[in-house]
Scaffold this active site. Sequence first.
Site, PDB file in Angstrom:
ATOM      1  N   HIS A  70       4.012   0.898   4.357  1.00  0.00           N
ATOM      2  CA  HIS A  70       2.733   0.689   4.021  1.00  0.00           C
ATOM      3  C   HIS A  70       1.440   0.938   4.820  1.00  0.00           C
ATOM      4  O   HIS A  70       0.306   1.189   4.463  1.00  0.00           O
ATOM      5  CB  HIS A  70       2.554  -0.840   3.315  1.00  0.00           C
ATOM      6  CG  HIS A  70       2.276  -1.862   4.600  1.00  0.00           C
ATOM      7  ND1 HIS A  70       1.743  -2.940   4.352  1.00  0.00           N
ATOM      8  CD2 HIS A  70       2.733  -1.761   5.859  1.00  0.00           C
ATOM      9  CE1 HIS A  70       1.766  -3.822   5.435  1.00  0.00           C
ATOM     10  NE2 HIS A  70       2.546  -2.908   6.500  1.00  0.00           N
ATOM     11  N   HIS A 114       0.767  -1.358   0.007  1.00  0.00           N
ATOM     12  CA  HIS A 114       0.044   0.038  -0.138  1.00  0.00           C
ATOM     13  C   HIS A 114       0.844   1.152   0.029  1.00  0.00           C
ATOM     14  O   HIS A 114       0.166   2.365  -0.177  1.00  0.00           O
ATOM     15  CB  HIS A 114      -1.025  -0.059   1.265  1.00  0.00           C
ATOM     16  CG  HIS A 114      -2.368   0.493   0.779  1.00  0.00           C
ATOM     17  ND1 HIS A 114      -3.629   0.238   1.449  1.00  0.00           N
ATOM     18  CD2 HIS A 114      -2.508   1.156  -0.319  1.00  0.00           C
ATOM     19  CE1 HIS A 114      -4.540   0.878   0.717  1.00  0.00           C
ATOM     20  NE2 HIS A 114      -4.058   1.621  -0.306  1.00  0.00           N
ATOM     21  N   GLU A 146      -1.438  -4.969  -1.877  1.00  0.00           N
ATOM     22  CA  GLU A 146      -1.291  -6.161  -1.090  1.00  0.00           C
ATOM     23  C   GLU A 146      -1.571  -7.436  -1.391  1.00  0.00           C
ATOM     24  O   GLU A 146      -1.554  -8.637  -0.592  1.00  0.00           O
ATOM     25  CB  GLU A 146      -1.879  -5.561   0.499  1.00  0.00           C
ATOM     26  CG  GLU A 146      -1.476  -4.471   0.910  1.00  0.00           C
ATOM     27  CD  GLU A 146      -0.201  -4.338   1.623  1.00  0.00           C
ATOM     28  OE1 GLU A 146       0.360  -5.379   1.872  1.00  0.00           O
ATOM     29  OE2 GLU A 146       0.360  -3.197   1.858  1.00  0.00           O
ATOM     30  N   HIS A 198      -7.230  -1.476   7.645  1.00  0.00           N
ATOM     31  CA  HIS A 198      -6.209  -0.706   8.442  1.00  0.00           C
ATOM     32  C   HIS A 198      -6.354   0.871   7.873  1.00  0.00           C
ATOM     33  O   HIS A 198      -6.748   0.931   6.880  1.00  0.00           O
ATOM     34  CB  HIS A 198      -4.571  -1.173   8.170  1.00  0.00           C
ATOM     35  CG  HIS A 198      -4.491  -2.371   8.324  1.00  0.00           C
ATOM     36  ND1 HIS A 198      -4.670  -3.404   7.119  1.00  0.00           N
ATOM     37  CD2 HIS A 198      -4.110  -3.256   9.597  1.00  0.00           C
ATOM     38  CE1 HIS A 198      -4.146  -4.605   7.840  1.00  0.00           C
ATOM     39  NE2 HIS A 198      -4.038  -4.596   9.066  1.00  0.00           N
ATOM     40  N   ASP A 229      -6.510  -6.807   1.921  1.00  0.00           N
ATOM     41  CA  ASP A 229      -6.653  -7.357   3.121  1.00  0.00           C
ATOM     42  C   ASP A 229      -8.063  -6.672   3.895  1.00  0.00           C
ATOM     43  O   ASP A 229      -8.309  -7.088   5.282  1.00  0.00           O
ATOM     44  CB  ASP A 229      -5.481  -7.225   4.209  1.00  0.00           C
ATOM     45  CG  ASP A 229      -5.215  -5.788   4.475  1.00  0.00           C
ATOM     46  OD1 ASP A 229      -3.993  -5.445   4.770  1.00  0.00           O
ATOM     47  OD2 ASP A 229      -6.438  -4.718   4.597  1.00  0.00           O
ATOM     48  N   ASP A 249     -10.141  -0.928   3.673  1.00  0.00           N
ATOM     49  CA  ASP A 249      -9.074  -1.365   4.133  1.00  0.00           C
ATOM     50  C   ASP A 249      -9.391  -2.010   5.427  1.00  0.00           C
ATOM     51  O   ASP A 249     -10.195  -1.452   6.243  1.00  0.00           O
ATOM     52  CB  ASP A 249      -7.861  -0.387   4.076  1.00  0.00           C
ATOM     53  CG  ASP A 249      -6.420  -0.970   4.356  1.00  0.00           C
ATOM     54  OD1 ASP A 249      -5.231  -0.378   3.868  1.00  0.00           O
ATOM     55  OD2 ASP A 249      -6.173  -1.940   5.116  1.00  0.00           O
ATOM     56  N   ASP A 298      -7.435  -2.127  -0.709  1.00  0.00           N
ATOM     57  CA  ASP A 298      -6.301  -3.082  -0.213  1.00  0.00           C
ATOM     58  C   ASP A 298      -7.033  -4.384  -0.063  1.00  0.00           C
ATOM     59  O   ASP A 298      -8.193  -4.774   0.628  1.00  0.00           O
ATOM     60  CB  ASP A 298      -6.189  -2.424   1.329  1.00  0.00           C
ATOM     61  CG  ASP A 298      -4.951  -3.299   1.994  1.00  0.00           C
ATOM     62  OD1 ASP A 298      -4.119  -2.720   2.904  1.00  0.00           O
ATOM     63  OD2 ASP A 298      -4.695  -4.220   1.865  1.00  0.00           O
ATOM     64  N   ASP A 321      -3.824   3.268   7.699  1.00  0.00           N
ATOM     65  CA  ASP A 321      -2.530   3.598   7.051  1.00  0.00           C
ATOM     66  C   ASP A 321      -2.372   5.105   7.418  1.00  0.00           C
ATOM     67  O   ASP A 321      -1.939   5.723   6.507  1.00  0.00           O
ATOM     68  CB  ASP A 321      -2.818   3.057   5.619  1.00  0.00           C
ATOM     69  CG  ASP A 321      -2.625   1.518   5.424  1.00  0.00           C
ATOM     70  OD1 ASP A 321      -3.067   1.240   4.221  1.00  0.00           O
ATOM     71  OD2 ASP A 321      -2.426   0.902   6.278  1.00  0.00           O
TER      72      ASP A 321
HETATM   73  N1  ARG Z   1      -1.407  -1.687   3.895  1.00  0.00           N
HETATM   74  C1  ARG Z   1      -1.447  -2.114   4.994  1.00  0.00           C
HETATM   75  N2  ARG Z   1      -1.875  -3.606   5.121  1.00  0.00           N
HETATM   76  N3  ARG Z   1      -1.030  -1.654   6.190  1.00  0.00           N
HETATM   77  C2  ARG Z   1      -1.014  -2.400   7.645  1.00  0.00           C
HETATM   78  C3  ARG Z   1      -0.561  -1.564   8.507  1.00  0.00           C
HETATM   79  C4  ARG Z   1      -0.496  -2.115   9.809  1.00  0.00           C
HETATM   80  C5  ARG Z   1       0.001  -1.290  11.064  1.00  0.00           C
HETATM   81  N4  ARG Z   1      -1.075  -0.203  11.520  1.00  0.00           N
HETATM   82  C6  ARG Z   1       1.261  -0.495  10.804  1.00  0.00           C
HETATM   83  O1  ARG Z   1       1.213   0.741  10.649  1.00  0.00           O
HETATM   84  O2  ARG Z   1       2.469  -1.293  10.627  1.00  0.00           O
HETATM   85 MN    MN Z   2      -3.609  -0.716   3.462  1.00  0.00          MN
HETATM   86 MN    MN Z   3      -4.340  -3.276   4.981  1.00  0.00          MN
END
Ligand code: ARG
Ligand code: MN
Ligand code: MN
Length: 312
Positions: free
Chosen positions: A144, A104, A281, A129, A238, A127, A236, A131
């Site tokens: 990411h 990402h 991802e 998350h 995920d 997502d 994303d 990010d």
């Molecule tokens: N694009 C993604 N899968 N991001 C995951 C981030 C997970 C966590 N918040 C971090 O900053 O490490």
């Molecule tokens: Mn992401």
């Molecule tokens: Mn994610």
Amino acid sequence: MYIYIYIYISFLRAPQTYGQPFVGTDSGPRLLREGGLATMLTQLGWRVEDIADLDFSLHEMQESANPANARNCALVGHASNILADVVETKIKEGLFPLILGGDHSVAIGSLTGILRARPNTGIIWVDAHADLNIPETSGSGNMHGMPLGLLMDHPDGAYDFSKLPGFDFLVDGPRISPEQLVYVGLRDVDPTERLWIKDLGIKAFTMTDVDNYGIGQVMSKALDHLKGRPLHLSYDIDSVDPADAPATGTRVRGGLTYREAHFVGEIIARSGSLASADIVEVNPSLSDDDGANETVELGLQLITSFMGKSII
Ligand SMILES: NC(=[NH2+])NCCC[C@H](N)C(=O)O
Ligand SMILES: [Mn+2]
Ligand SMILES: [Mn+2]
């Protein structure tokens, strides 16, 4: 009517794997290409331009220059800068950039190019998350987890990019204002991200909201919030439940169902406002062959969903 589309099947170089610790996200674009993406989109009526790989021939990055809490910073910055220029150019040529990640962190480059060309773009971030980290708040140092954190001004002020080798292109770059961003599918948000989402007033629909309102209502509210803007979808993989998307690096159970994930794309396609998209991802190295194939196939199906497959 043919709508020109510019497909980025080229972002498969090393830099976009460097936004997180696992090797493998760089083969996502190749597998989507080999899975027949161009033919699928042509059959939907899109004109597909499949370009050669972007040239990321990397200068000798001074690895020692990278801050500890921004892993591979110079590499990610170098690639993001190149992608930002190409995306901006293609939008100004009237094309639809579809960026195939890669992790990402590709969104640092794609969103910079998109916002240079279309500052009022509405961003739908699908997502697990947020990010929304910056190096100082990140527990992992993985970039990411920082695309939105680096492109937004936070309650404690604008970011000093002189601390990040490779990121001087962001010094006078476009910034995302809170009202032009909507989250869908959040279920794994870090403490500072949670605070900033609240303080900045970012519209966020978590998986609890999806359970509570249903995906139909969530998407209706999300699109209403961004009404009148050209839309960018940053998808994303995920965000989807790991049962349907096992081959990805930051799996979080309790995600979107297969149908909910498609509905998100289908309803955005029907809005007629989608002007660019990332899908990121997909990491085939993180699952067995079946899981990798299933996740790549999901990626292909989600792309054709947001590119109009369900519009009869
Ligand atoms: N694009 C993604 N899968 N991001 C995951 C981030 C997970 C966590 N918040 C971090 O900053 O490490
Ligand atoms: Mn992401
Ligand atoms: Mn994610």
